[in-house]
Design a protein around this motif. Sequence first.
Motif, short mmCIF file in Angstrom:
data_model
loop_
_atom_site.label_atom_id
_atom_site.label_comp_id
_atom_site.label_asym_id
_atom_site.label_seq_id
_atom_site.Cartn_x
_atom_site.Cartn_y
_atom_site.Cartn_z
N GLN A 2 0.84 -1.19 0.00
CA GLN A 2 0.00 0.00 0.00
C GLN A 2 0.88 1.24 0.00
O GLN A 2 2.00 1.23 0.50
CB GLN A 2 -0.92 0.01 1.22
CG GLN A 2 -0.23 0.21 2.57
CD GLN A 2 -0.27 1.66 3.07
OE1 GLN A 2 -0.90 2.53 2.47
NE2 GLN A 2 0.43 1.92 4.16
N GLN A 3 0.35 2.29 -0.60
CA GLN A 3 0.94 3.62 -0.42
C GLN A 3 -0.18 4.64 -0.55
O GLN A 3 -1.08 4.50 -1.38
CB GLN A 3 2.07 3.91 -1.42
CG GLN A 3 1.69 3.93 -2.88
CD GLN A 3 2.90 4.11 -3.78
OE1 GLN A 3 4.04 3.92 -3.36
NE2 GLN A 3 2.66 4.46 -5.03
N GLN A 4 -0.17 5.59 0.34
CA GLN A 4 -1.19 6.64 0.40
C GLN A 4 -2.60 6.05 0.41
O GLN A 4 -3.53 6.64 -0.15
CB GLN A 4 -1.02 7.60 -0.78
CG GLN A 4 0.38 8.16 -0.97
CD GLN A 4 0.96 8.82 0.27
OE1 GLN A 4 2.12 8.65 0.58
NE2 GLN A 4 0.14 9.56 0.98
N ALA A 5 -2.77 4.92 1.05
CA ALA A 5 -4.05 4.22 1.03
C ALA A 5 -5.12 4.94 1.85
O ALA A 5 -6.30 4.60 1.74
CB ALA A 5 -3.88 2.80 1.55
N PHE A 6 -4.74 5.92 2.66
CA PHE A 6 -5.70 6.68 3.45
C PHE A 6 -5.94 8.08 2.86
O PHE A 6 -6.68 8.86 3.44
CB PHE A 6 -5.21 6.81 4.90
CG PHE A 6 -5.28 5.52 5.68
CD1 PHE A 6 -6.31 5.29 6.57
CD2 PHE A 6 -4.32 4.54 5.51
CE1 PHE A 6 -6.38 4.11 7.30
CE2 PHE A 6 -4.37 3.35 6.22
CZ PHE A 6 -5.41 3.12 7.11
N ASP A 7 -5.32 8.38 1.73
CA ASP A 7 -5.55 9.67 1.08
C ASP A 7 -6.97 9.74 0.51
O ASP A 7 -7.41 8.78 -0.15
CB ASP A 7 -4.56 9.89 -0.06
CG ASP A 7 -3.23 10.44 0.42
OD1 ASP A 7 -2.98 10.43 1.64
OD2 ASP A 7 -2.42 10.87 -0.44
N PRO A 8 -7.70 10.83 0.72
CA PRO A 8 -9.02 10.95 0.09
C PRO A 8 -8.89 11.05 -1.42
O PRO A 8 -7.94 11.66 -1.93
CB PRO A 8 -9.57 12.25 0.70
CG PRO A 8 -8.37 13.04 1.10
CD PRO A 8 -7.33 12.03 1.50
N TRP A 9 -9.85 10.44 -2.11
CA TRP A 9 -9.81 10.44 -3.57
C TRP A 9 -11.24 10.40 -4.08
O TRP A 9 -12.12 9.80 -3.45
CB TRP A 9 -9.06 9.21 -4.09
CG TRP A 9 -8.38 9.46 -5.41
CD1 TRP A 9 -8.89 9.20 -6.65
CD2 TRP A 9 -7.09 10.02 -5.61
NE1 TRP A 9 -7.99 9.57 -7.62
CE2 TRP A 9 -6.87 10.07 -7.00
CE3 TRP A 9 -6.10 10.48 -4.75
CZ2 TRP A 9 -5.69 10.58 -7.55
CZ3 TRP A 9 -4.93 10.98 -5.30
CH2 TRP A 9 -4.73 11.02 -6.67
N HIS A 10 -11.49 11.02 -5.22
CA HIS A 10 -12.82 10.93 -5.83
C HIS A 10 -12.97 9.53 -6.45
O HIS A 10 -12.13 9.11 -7.25
CB HIS A 10 -13.00 12.00 -6.90
CG HIS A 10 -12.95 13.40 -6.34
ND1 HIS A 10 -13.82 13.84 -5.37
CD2 HIS A 10 -12.12 14.45 -6.63
CE1 HIS A 10 -13.54 15.11 -5.08
NE2 HIS A 10 -12.52 15.49 -5.82
N PRO A 11 -14.03 8.81 -6.10
CA PRO A 11 -14.14 7.42 -6.54
C PRO A 11 -14.56 7.23 -7.99
O PRO A 11 -14.33 6.17 -8.56
CB PRO A 11 -15.20 6.83 -5.60
CG PRO A 11 -16.03 8.01 -5.20
CD PRO A 11 -15.08 9.18 -5.14
N ALA A 12 -15.22 8.24 -8.59
CA ALA A 12 -15.81 8.05 -9.92
C ALA A 12 -16.70 6.80 -9.88
O ALA A 12 -17.39 6.57 -8.89
CB ALA A 12 -14.74 7.98 -11.00
N SER A 13 -16.67 5.95 -10.90
CA SER A 13 -17.61 4.83 -10.96
C SER A 13 -17.26 3.68 -10.03
O SER A 13 -18.03 2.70 -9.98
CB SER A 13 -17.73 4.32 -12.41
OG SER A 13 -18.58 5.16 -13.16
N LEU A 14 -16.17 3.75 -9.28
CA LEU A 14 -15.99 2.79 -8.21
C LEU A 14 -17.15 2.91 -7.21
O LEU A 14 -17.43 1.98 -6.46
CB LEU A 14 -14.66 3.01 -7.48
CG LEU A 14 -13.37 2.86 -8.28
CD1 LEU A 14 -12.16 2.96 -7.36
CD2 LEU A 14 -13.35 1.57 -9.08
#
Length: 381
Positions: A36-48
């Motif tokens: 893992q890397q930056q696995a806790f960074d917020p991200w926009h999921p899009a179609s996930l």
Amino acid sequence: MKIVIAFAVFIGLALTPARALPHLTIDLDSGRVLSQQQAFDPWHPASLTKLMTALVVFRALETGAVSADETVRVSRNAARQQPSKMHYAPGTLITVEDALKLLIVKSANDISVALAEHVSGSVEGFARKMNDEAARLGMTGSRFINPHGLHDQRQVTTARDMALLISVLHKNYPQYADWFAAPGVLAQARTKQGKIIERIHYSYNLLVERYRGADGFKTGFVCASGYNFIGSATRAGRRIAAIVLGRSSQTHRAVDAAKLITGGFELSTDAGTPLAELKPDGTPATRPANMRPRLCTPEARAARYEPGAGQAVIKSPWLDERTPRKITLRTRFATKPKGVPRRNVPLPRFRPTPIDDTVRATSAAPIQLPTPSFRPGTALN
């Protein structure tokens, strides 16, 4: 933890100017994080996002709140959603089961809204269910506003949270595994002339048909998120999944996921850290990255390889040459009958007796209405 760090160095994924792009690799059977890397960074999921949409509907099916053969009506609100979508006209009816197939394989935004409205009455009500599920699973970095993932700056997730979500789908809902693994879906529809036509809608999961054992999960893209992907594969009874966020193209995300999954299979079954014990590698970002300036300029679009679904040609040591599989997943034809309610509510047995309008207008005496055949408290079948 040393194994996790060494693996992260090994795969050598692309970096953003400021931070590494998030990724996480997990053994879905053991629940252990392999890299893992930056696995806790917020991200926009899009179609996930649609993975959570599917989970909420699976729960509704499980509890009996809806049934698989119940009809879903495409509303005007659903029909006006942006592509990717089925382009069904308002009033079109499909079953819950077929809607789920189109949600998962085609990633249809109009169907996402139709399902949300059917299950909860509104997108807002469905989003509340999505957030309730996220809280129940411990997805502390996620917030959902809509069921499809079209961009809303408030809608965020993390690679770690997505690992929690796919772990539940893997362990609790194996009956739907074939849908996530399908390279495409044969969808039927009725034309305005009444003719039934059938078309293949291919998945954008480029590991399917190109990576041995590939069997899931979902892709996503909006300009702000970049190219997101959760891919998985099963070999020798072991299932490894990789979550990659913010990649620069369809092929970039597929190749990165293939690297991670391959590296995961090379590790022992007791390697890694239990997902429940995973900690951030440093201080997480406070807000999602915005990939739009990098990916959605005219120059970036012109330079990027963007094949249609089912048409990609990828040259990579991490992927095999495409071996097309027969498309067996099907939906029944969609219809647009007139005057059909959203749900199949049975009509009551009794009918009011019509009253002549002239009598209503001229008679001074009280109108004698017929005694109804039912009484309060009597169940109507």
